[in-house]
Design a protein around this motif. Structure first.
Motif, PDB file in Angstrom:
ATOM      1  N   PHE A  37     -30.477  60.695  35.700  1.00  0.00           N
ATOM      2  CA  PHE A  37     -30.276  61.987  35.063  1.00  0.00           C
ATOM      3  C   PHE A  37     -29.493  62.855  36.055  1.00  0.00           C
ATOM      4  O   PHE A  37     -29.960  63.097  37.157  1.00  0.00           O
ATOM      5  N   PHE A  38     -28.301  63.319  35.661  1.00  0.00           N
ATOM      6  CA  PHE A  38     -27.581  64.185  36.588  1.00  0.00           C
ATOM      7  C   PHE A  38     -27.097  65.444  35.883  1.00  0.00           C
ATOM      8  O   PHE A  38     -26.815  65.445  34.685  1.00  0.00           O
ATOM      9  N   GLY A  39     -27.078  66.512  36.652  1.00  0.00           N
ATOM     10  CA  GLY A  39     -26.660  67.798  36.111  1.00  0.00           C
ATOM     11  C   GLY A  39     -27.213  68.928  36.959  1.00  0.00           C
ATOM     12  O   GLY A  39     -27.938  68.695  37.928  1.00  0.00           O
ATOM     13  N   PRO A  40     -26.898  70.176  36.596  1.00  0.00           N
ATOM     14  CA  PRO A  40     -27.333  71.328  37.389  1.00  0.00           C
ATOM     15  C   PRO A  40     -28.855  71.450  37.427  1.00  0.00           C
ATOM     16  O   PRO A  40     -29.561  70.881  36.580  1.00  0.00           O
ATOM     17  N   PRO A  41     -29.395  72.210  38.398  1.00  0.00           N
ATOM     18  CA  PRO A  41     -30.844  72.413  38.457  1.00  0.00           C
ATOM     19  C   PRO A  41     -31.335  73.242  37.278  1.00  0.00           C
ATOM     20  O   PRO A  41     -30.577  74.018  36.684  1.00  0.00           O
ATOM     21  N   GLY A  42     -32.622  73.046  36.945  1.00  0.00           N
ATOM     22  CA  GLY A  42     -33.233  73.861  35.903  1.00  0.00           C
ATOM     23  C   GLY A  42     -32.787  73.538  34.504  1.00  0.00           C
ATOM     24  O   GLY A  42     -32.855  74.380  33.604  1.00  0.00           O
ATOM     25  N   THR A  43     -32.338  72.294  34.265  1.00  0.00           N
ATOM     26  CA  THR A  43     -31.848  71.928  32.934  1.00  0.00           C
ATOM     27  C   THR A  43     -32.767  70.938  32.214  1.00  0.00           C
ATOM     28  O   THR A  43     -32.429  70.465  31.133  1.00  0.00           O
ATOM     29  N   GLY A  44     -33.909  70.603  32.830  1.00  0.00           N
ATOM     30  CA  GLY A  44     -34.906  69.789  32.129  1.00  0.00           C
ATOM     31  C   GLY A  44     -35.017  68.347  32.568  1.00  0.00           C
ATOM     32  O   GLY A  44     -35.679  67.554  31.889  1.00  0.00           O
ATOM     33  N   ILE A  83     -36.333  56.622  37.203  1.00  0.00           N
ATOM     34  CA  ILE A  83     -35.511  57.716  36.698  1.00  0.00           C
ATOM     35  C   ILE A  83     -35.082  58.527  37.911  1.00  0.00           C
ATOM     36  O   ILE A  83     -35.887  59.204  38.551  1.00  0.00           O
ATOM     37  N   GLY A  84     -33.821  58.395  38.261  1.00  0.00           N
ATOM     38  CA  GLY A  84     -33.282  59.136  39.392  1.00  0.00           C
ATOM     39  C   GLY A  84     -32.692  60.447  38.919  1.00  0.00           C
ATOM     40  O   GLY A  84     -32.052  60.508  37.871  1.00  0.00           O
ATOM     41  N   SER A  85     -32.939  61.494  39.683  1.00  0.00           N
ATOM     42  CA  SER A  85     -32.416  62.817  39.332  1.00  0.00           C
ATOM     43  C   SER A  85     -31.498  63.304  40.434  1.00  0.00           C
ATOM     44  O   SER A  85     -31.812  63.160  41.620  1.00  0.00           O
ATOM     45  N   THR A  86     -30.362  63.875  40.047  1.00  0.00           N
ATOM     46  CA  THR A  86     -29.420  64.372  41.053  1.00  0.00           C
ATOM     47  C   THR A  86     -28.556  65.471  40.459  1.00  0.00           C
ATOM     48  O   THR A  86     -28.279  65.484  39.257  1.00  0.00           O
ATOM     49  N   THR A  87     -28.160  66.403  41.314  1.00  0.00           N
ATOM     50  CA  THR A  87     -27.207  67.434  40.896  1.00  0.00           C
ATOM     51  C   THR A  87     -25.781  66.991  41.202  1.00  0.00           C
ATOM     52  O   THR A  87     -24.829  67.699  40.884  1.00  0.00           O
ATOM     53  N   HIS A  88     -25.624  65.825  41.831  1.00  0.00           N
ATOM     54  CA  HIS A  88     -24.311  65.303  42.201  1.00  0.00           C
ATOM     55  C   HIS A  88     -23.822  64.290  41.165  1.00  0.00           C
ATOM     56  O   HIS A  88     -24.617  63.691  40.444  1.00  0.00           O
ATOM     57  N   ASN A  89     -22.519  64.106  41.130  1.00  0.00           N
ATOM     58  CA  ASN A  89     -21.941  63.088  40.252  1.00  0.00           C
ATOM     59  C   ASN A  89     -22.401  61.713  40.751  1.00  0.00           C
ATOM     60  O   ASN A  89     -22.054  61.320  41.862  1.00  0.00           O
ATOM     61  N   PRO A  90     -23.181  60.971  39.960  1.00  0.00           N
ATOM     62  CA  PRO A  90     -23.735  59.702  40.440  1.00  0.00           C
ATOM     63  C   PRO A  90     -22.670  58.658  40.751  1.00  0.00           C
ATOM     64  O   PRO A  90     -22.904  57.752  41.554  1.00  0.00           O
TER      65      PRO A  90
END
Length: 411
Positions: A56-63, A140-147
């Motif tokens: 899952f990647f995207g800005p913080p606070g998006t679920g 499920i990996g979470s990141t704010t960076h482009n994977p």
């Protein structure tokens, strides 16, 4: 097993508002309709219990975290959470090994949520491969960076990739209304709807940030003995961040500002800059727009424009406002009075058009990497002419054969 399982909370432990109002089901989840709307791929996989390891990647606070918990509940799996920035030596191996054992005992693979997965080094990421491949865990990996830049290719090939987008204002207001009801019941504090809208506007698509602001305001109101949050309290908490513009006015004024710079009108450019700042616009947002403008509308006519904007941004971050407004004005006038060219924009657009039309054409053999053992036997790099020395300025083909005569960059 010492796995850091995230199950329940003791009553005496302080629980953040964002945790209290976190959704427990897909029906309660707000936003990301492109992923979990009816019939969308991720929702179908979740409802069928067939989701495999994912990023899952995207800005913080998006679920991202909230949805991972919902997935675990939906498939009746245990949920374990780790943060890559806080891992102790040997913790990852011990945790994953124990989760593999747990999977065999229960017959259902547990969900391992790895926050900030891009912070794992390559060896740590690749240690997870066999466990994700044999299905003993659902990672499920979470990141704010482009994977595609931050996560190893081997792990990416074994994972589904889902992009989370910033929440729109309406979605954040919906989440805040849920919190408003809770705070009214627990603390007797009321948030007028116009305050919720303002919080949503300044949170920049980050629901967690908006909820944190809301929680702080509720604490301040109780300290003051006030039961209703006011505009003045909001301004005290977020000085300079409260926009007096509607959403339409915000975009209209930014549009007028950029078009004035593009049209080389320094008078109008500074006028709209001051209007934006006085209305509470984020100066860093203005600077981000100037970076784009420097490449899009000035580009090769004055490549130093990018450096000037970067220097102004650095200076602004050092001195802040109000003195930093001088740097914003300098950046604005520099771009407004610079010669203009949109060749960069046109070249990018033309290149995208060609790629879209022709697909993934093969790299010509003479341009392929030849710096490894066996490359020459495969013909890699054969025929390439190094364009320096006696060969300086030599012409050779750099585009694939199928488009060798295409013109992408126009003077």
């Amino acid at each position: 097993m010492g796995l850091g399982k995230s199950e329940g909370r003791e009553k005496d432990v302080f629980v953040l508002l964002s945790q209290k109002v976190a959704p427990g089901t897909l029906e309660e989840f707000v936003g990301q309709e492109h992923l979990i709307g009816k019939g969308k791929p991720l929702r179908v996989l979740i409802e069928r219990g067939q989701l495999r390891s994912s990023i899952f990647f995207g800005p913080p606070g998006t679920g991202k975290t909230a949805l991972a918990r919902i997935i675990a509940n939906k498939v009746n799996a245990d949920f374990y959470e780790l943060n890559a920035t806080r891992l102790e030596r040997g913790q990852l191996k011990e945790t994953v090994k124990n989760l593999g054992k747990l999977s065999k005992i229960k017959g259902v693979p547990p969900v391992l949520f790895m926050d900030e997965i891009h912070r794992l080094n390559k060896l740590q990421q690749e240690y997870l491969l066999s466990f994700t491949e044999d299905g003993s865990i659902i990672l499920i990996g979470s990141t704010t960076h482009n994977p595609f830049f931050a996560v190893s290719k081997a792990l990416l090939s074994r994972s589904l990739i889902f992009e989370f987008k910033p929440l729109c204002k309406e979605h954040i207001v919906e989440i805040l209304k849920r919190a408003k009801k809770l705070l009214k019941e627990e603390k007797g504090v009321d948030f007028p709807d116009k305050i919720l809208v303002k919080l949503a506007e300044v949170s920049e698509g980050d629901a967690r940030r908006a909820l944190n602001y809301m929680e702080v305001l509720s604490i301040i109101s109780l300290e003051k003995g006030v039961k209703q949050i006011t505009q003045e309290m909001l301004k005290e908490l977020l000085p300079g961040r409260i926009l007096s513009l509607t959403e339409d006015e915000h975009y209209d004024m930014i549009s007028a500002y950029i078009k004035s710079i593009r049209g080389s009108d320094p008078d109008a450019s500074v006028y709209w800059l001051v209007r934006l700042l006085d209305a509470g616009e984020d100066p860093l947002y203005v600077l981000r727009r100037l970076f784009v403008h420097a490449a899009e509308d000035i580009g090769l006519k004055n490549p130093d424009a990018i450096r000037v904007i970067a220097a102004c941004k650095e200076g602004f971050e050092m001195v802040g406002r109000p003195e930093g407004d001088l740097l914003l004005t300098l950046a604005t006038l520099y771009l407004a009075t610079s010669p203009k060219s949109n060749r960069v924009l046109r070249a990018l657009g033309r290149a995208r058009e060609v790629v879209s039309k022709t697909g993934n054409l093969e790299v010509p053999l003479h341009l392929r990497d030849s710096h490894y053992s066996g490359a020459k036997k495969l013909g890699r790099g054969k025929g390439y002419i190094y364009p320096y020395g006696k060969n300086k300025g030599v012409k050779q083909q750099y585009l694939p054969d199928e488009i060798k005569d295409e013109k992408i960059y126009e003077e």
